[in-house]
Design a protein around this motif. Structure first.
Motif, PDB file in Angstrom:
ATOM      1  N   LYS A 263       0.837  -1.212   0.000  1.00  0.00           N
ATOM      2  CA  LYS A 263       0.000   0.000   0.000  1.00  0.00           C
ATOM      3  C   LYS A 263       0.869   1.258   0.000  1.00  0.00           C
ATOM      4  O   LYS A 263       0.575   2.228  -0.704  1.00  0.00           O
ATOM      5  CB  LYS A 263      -0.927   0.013   1.216  1.00  0.00           C
ATOM      6  N   GLY A 264       1.956   1.221   0.768  1.00  0.00           N
ATOM      7  CA  GLY A 264       2.838   2.378   0.822  1.00  0.00           C
ATOM      8  C   GLY A 264       3.460   2.700  -0.519  1.00  0.00           C
ATOM      9  O   GLY A 264       3.560   3.867  -0.909  1.00  0.00           O
ATOM     10  N   ASN A 265       3.885   1.667  -1.256  1.00  0.00           N
ATOM     11  CA  ASN A 265       4.488   1.901  -2.577  1.00  0.00           C
ATOM     12  C   ASN A 265       3.459   2.373  -3.595  1.00  0.00           C
ATOM     13  O   ASN A 265       3.769   3.170  -4.481  1.00  0.00           O
ATOM     14  CB  ASN A 265       5.184   0.628  -3.065  1.00  0.00           C
ATOM     15  N   ARG A 266       2.234   1.886  -3.491  1.00  0.00           N
ATOM     16  CA  ARG A 266       1.160   2.401  -4.350  1.00  0.00           C
ATOM     17  C   ARG A 266       0.956   3.894  -4.087  1.00  0.00           C
ATOM     18  O   ARG A 266       0.749   4.684  -5.014  1.00  0.00           O
ATOM     19  CB  ARG A 266      -0.139   1.648  -4.098  1.00  0.00           C
ATOM     20  N   GLN A 267       1.025   4.257  -2.815  1.00  0.00           N
ATOM     21  CA  GLN A 267       0.846   5.661  -2.460  1.00  0.00           C
ATOM     22  C   GLN A 267       1.987   6.501  -3.020  1.00  0.00           C
ATOM     23  O   GLN A 267       1.782   7.641  -3.470  1.00  0.00           O
ATOM     24  CB  GLN A 267       0.763   5.805  -0.938  1.00  0.00           C
ATOM     25  N   LYS A 268       3.195   5.961  -3.026  1.00  0.00           N
ATOM     26  CA  LYS A 268       4.340   6.677  -3.605  1.00  0.00           C
ATOM     27  C   LYS A 268       4.119   6.947  -5.088  1.00  0.00           C
ATOM     28  O   LYS A 268       4.478   8.020  -5.594  1.00  0.00           O
ATOM     29  CB  LYS A 268       5.618   5.867  -3.410  1.00  0.00           C
ATOM     30  N   VAL A 269       3.533   5.993  -5.797  1.00  0.00           N
ATOM     31  CA  VAL A 269       3.248   6.183  -7.225  1.00  0.00           C
ATOM     32  C   VAL A 269       2.348   7.400  -7.422  1.00  0.00           C
ATOM     33  O   VAL A 269       2.605   8.267  -8.273  1.00  0.00           O
ATOM     34  CB  VAL A 269       2.590   4.922  -7.821  1.00  0.00           C
ATOM     35  N   GLY A 270       1.283   7.476  -6.629  1.00  0.00           N
ATOM     36  CA  GLY A 270       0.367   8.606  -6.735  1.00  0.00           C
ATOM     37  C   GLY A 270       1.023   9.926  -6.384  1.00  0.00           C
ATOM     38  O   GLY A 270       0.804  10.945  -7.055  1.00  0.00           O
ATOM     39  N   LEU A 271       1.827   9.916  -5.343  1.00  0.00           N
ATOM     40  CA  LEU A 271       2.499  11.145  -4.922  1.00  0.00           C
ATOM     41  C   LEU A 271       3.504  11.620  -5.968  1.00  0.00           C
ATOM     42  O   LEU A 271       3.546  12.814  -6.295  1.00  0.00           O
ATOM     43  CB  LEU A 271       3.208  10.914  -3.587  1.00  0.00           C
ATOM     44  N   ILE A 272       4.292  10.700  -6.500  1.00  0.00           N
ATOM     45  CA  ILE A 272       5.291  11.078  -7.512  1.00  0.00           C
ATOM     46  C   ILE A 272       4.608  11.646  -8.749  1.00  0.00           C
ATOM     47  O   ILE A 272       5.016  12.690  -9.280  1.00  0.00           O
ATOM     48  CB  ILE A 272       6.167   9.869  -7.872  1.00  0.00           C
ATOM     49  N   ALA A 273       3.555  10.980  -9.210  1.00  0.00           N
ATOM     50  CA  ALA A 273       2.836  11.457 -10.396  1.00  0.00           C
ATOM     51  C   ALA A 273       2.222  12.836 -10.171  1.00  0.00           C
ATOM     52  O   ALA A 273       2.215  13.685 -11.072  1.00  0.00           O
ATOM     53  CB  ALA A 273       1.755  10.449 -10.789  1.00  0.00           C
ATOM     54  N   ALA A 274       1.716  13.075  -8.961  1.00  0.00           N
ATOM     55  CA  ALA A 274       1.070  14.361  -8.662  1.00  0.00           C
ATOM     56  C   ALA A 274       2.074  15.486  -8.476  1.00  0.00           C
ATOM     57  O   ALA A 274       1.831  16.630  -8.882  1.00  0.00           O
ATOM     58  CB  ALA A 274       0.207  14.222  -7.408  1.00  0.00           C
ATOM     59  N   LEU A 275       3.213  15.164  -7.854  1.00  0.00           N
ATOM     60  CA  LEU A 275       4.196  16.193  -7.540  1.00  0.00           C
ATOM     61  C   LEU A 275       5.133  16.502  -8.706  1.00  0.00           C
ATOM     62  O   LEU A 275       5.824  17.523  -8.699  1.00  0.00           O
ATOM     63  CB  LEU A 275       5.023  15.760  -6.326  1.00  0.00           C
ATOM     64  N   ALA A 276       5.161  15.621  -9.712  1.00  0.00           N
ATOM     65  CA  ALA A 276       6.067  15.797 -10.848  1.00  0.00           C
ATOM     66  C   ALA A 276       5.396  16.470 -12.037  1.00  0.00           C
ATOM     67  O   ALA A 276       5.933  16.462 -13.145  1.00  0.00           O
ATOM     68  CB  ALA A 276       6.643  14.454 -11.282  1.00  0.00           C
ATOM     69  N   VAL A 277       4.224  17.050 -11.827  1.00  0.00           N
ATOM     70  CA  VAL A 277       3.573  17.850 -12.856  1.00  0.00           C
ATOM     71  C   VAL A 277       3.359  19.260 -12.316  1.00  0.00           C
ATOM     72  O   VAL A 277       3.303  19.478 -11.103  1.00  0.00           O
ATOM     73  CB  VAL A 277       2.223  17.241 -13.300  1.00  0.00           C
ATOM     74  N   GLU A 278       3.256  20.212 -13.200  1.00  0.00           N
ATOM     75  CA  GLU A 278       3.094  21.610 -12.814  1.00  0.00           C
ATOM     76  C   GLU A 278       1.615  21.905 -12.584  1.00  0.00           C
ATOM     77  O   GLU A 278       0.795  21.853 -13.508  1.00  0.00           O
ATOM     78  CB  GLU A 278       3.639  22.534 -13.905  1.00  0.00           C
ATOM     79  N   SER A 279       1.250  22.176 -11.325  1.00  0.00           N
ATOM     80  CA  SER A 279      -0.132  22.486 -10.970  1.00  0.00           C
ATOM     81  C   SER A 279      -0.161  23.735 -10.105  1.00  0.00           C
ATOM     82  O   SER A 279       0.864  24.149  -9.549  1.00  0.00           O
ATOM     83  CB  SER A 279      -0.770  21.312 -10.219  1.00  0.00           C
ATOM     84  N   ASP A 280      -1.336  24.315  -9.986  1.00  0.00           N
ATOM     85  CA  ASP A 280      -1.524  25.485  -9.123  1.00  0.00           C
ATOM     86  C   ASP A 280      -2.222  25.117  -7.820  1.00  0.00           C
ATOM     87  O   ASP A 280      -2.113  25.833  -6.829  1.00  0.00           O
ATOM     88  CB  ASP A 280      -2.352  26.549  -9.853  1.00  0.00           C
ATOM     89  N   LEU A 281      -2.956  23.984  -7.842  1.00  0.00           N
ATOM     90  CA  LEU A 281      -3.680  23.518  -6.660  1.00  0.00           C
ATOM     91  C   LEU A 281      -3.412  22.033  -6.480  1.00  0.00           C
ATOM     92  O   LEU A 281      -3.538  21.250  -7.425  1.00  0.00           O
ATOM     93  CB  LEU A 281      -5.186  23.770  -6.821  1.00  0.00           C
ATOM     94  N   TYR A 282      -3.053  21.652  -5.253  1.00  0.00           N
ATOM     95  CA  TYR A 282      -2.795  20.259  -4.921  1.00  0.00           C
ATOM     96  C   TYR A 282      -3.820  19.812  -3.875  1.00  0.00           C
ATOM     97  O   TYR A 282      -3.876  20.380  -2.777  1.00  0.00           O
ATOM     98  CB  TYR A 282      -1.372  20.082  -4.396  1.00  0.00           C
ATOM     99  N   ILE A 283      -4.631  18.831  -4.246  1.00  0.00           N
ATOM    100  CA  ILE A 283      -5.655  18.287  -3.347  1.00  0.00           C
ATOM    101  C   ILE A 283      -5.145  16.936  -2.870  1.00  0.00           C
ATOM    102  O   ILE A 283      -5.055  15.976  -3.636  1.00  0.00           O
ATOM    103  CB  ILE A 283      -7.006  18.153  -4.057  1.00  0.00           C
ATOM    104  N   LEU A 284      -4.799  16.870  -1.597  1.00  0.00           N
ATOM    105  CA  LEU A 284      -4.139  15.696  -1.035  1.00  0.00           C
ATOM    106  C   LEU A 284      -5.036  15.096   0.043  1.00  0.00           C
ATOM    107  O   LEU A 284      -5.174  15.658   1.136  1.00  0.00           O
ATOM    108  CB  LEU A 284      -2.774  16.092  -0.460  1.00  0.00           C
ATOM    109  N   ASP A 285      -5.633  13.958  -0.264  1.00  0.00           N
ATOM    110  CA  ASP A 285      -6.611  13.322   0.623  1.00  0.00           C
ATOM    111  C   ASP A 285      -5.958  12.108   1.289  1.00  0.00           C
ATOM    112  O   ASP A 285      -5.782  11.075   0.662  1.00  0.00           O
ATOM    113  CB  ASP A 285      -7.838  12.895  -0.202  1.00  0.00           C
ATOM    114  N   GLU A 286      -5.587  12.250   2.566  1.00  0.00           N
ATOM    115  CA  GLU A 286      -4.844  11.207   3.289  1.00  0.00           C
ATOM    116  C   GLU A 286      -3.628  10.755   2.469  1.00  0.00           C
ATOM    117  O   GLU A 286      -3.445   9.560   2.205  1.00  0.00           O
ATOM    118  CB  GLU A 286      -5.757  10.014   3.590  1.00  0.00           C
TER     119      GLU A 286
END
Length: 238
Positions: free
Chosen positions: A136-159
């Motif tokens: 589960k932790g590594n799955r979460q890392k996949v989501g975090l890396i994908a979200a943080l490695a793109v240019e966005s103005d708003l980050y919605i982080l749910d748990e």
């Protein structure tokens, strides 16, 4: 100083499912360069609020705007400017971690390959393994890396740190601090109060679909201390 125009503007937001009211006049704003902690027990209305922000649910009443746009009617334009990480990721089981990250970044459209590689190294993720073999932790890392490695103005982080070990939580917190310094807006929904305390400029506490308190952590601590003091005096008088 906060910018005059909020990125997220929610005013008296309500949502009903039949006779059941999931949200009751929820109001808060998020400005560029700040982290807003969104906390409350399970079933309080956090996920419903986030789904409306993402355009996945339609509001029942009142106003919600992201970048001045209606998230239900103009979700495509909004999604090009946001990153979202849910606490329970549903991913493609037969893709590798690296393939999944690349696909998610491609769907967003503003990929930063250098940042992606930095994040893979920081989060110590073996991107050659298939998703079905991840914890589960590594799955979460996949989501975090994908979200943080793109240019966005708003980050919605749910748990967002669900399943991460303490060292990885620290790395996540450092990344969020960098986003804040870069002027990004972050909504952090978390049940880990220590994480919220370290990162959030303001908090919004929701319970049974209603915002019961909101403000800076300092102001809420003062309110809590005042309440205890008043109650103590009343007990002594009795």
């Amino acid at each position: 100083m906060l910018a005059k125009q909020p990125i997220v503007k929610i005013q008296q937001l309500s949502k009903s499912f039949g006779q059941s009211k999931a949200l009751k006049e929820v109001t808060f704003e998020i400005y560029p360069g700040e982290v807003v902690g969104f906390i409350g027990p399970n079933g309080a209305g956090k996920s419903t609020t986030i789904r409306i922000m993402l355009g996945l649910l339609k509001k029942t009443a009142s106003e919600i705007q992201l970048f001045g746009l209606d998230p239900f009617k103009e979700s495509l334009s909004i999604h090009q400017r946001i990153s979202y990480v849910p606490g329970d990721l549903a991913l493609w089981e037969n893709l590798s971690g690296g393939e999944t990250i690349d696909l998610l970044m491609q769907l967003h459209g503003k990929a930063n390959q250098v940042k992606k590689q930095q994040l893979i190294e920081r989060f110590q993720l073996d991107v050659t393994k298939k998703i079905k073999n991840y914890s589960k932790g590594n799955r979460q890392k996949v989501g975090l890396i994908a979200a943080l490695a793109v240019e966005s103005d708003l980050y919605i982080l749910d748990e967002p740190t669900s399943g991460l070990d303490p060292l990885m939580e620290v790395i996540f917190q450092e990344e969020v601090a960098q986003l804040k310094q870069a002027g990004k807006a972050i909504l952090l929904s978390s049940h880990i109060l220590s994480e919220v305390e370290r990162l959030a400029d303001r908090v919004v506490i929701i319970q049974s679909g209603t915002v019961v308190e909101s403000g800076t952590l300092a102001s809420l601590r003062h309110l809590s201390q005042s309440t205890v003091h008043v109650q103590t005096k009343e007990l002594l008088a009795a």
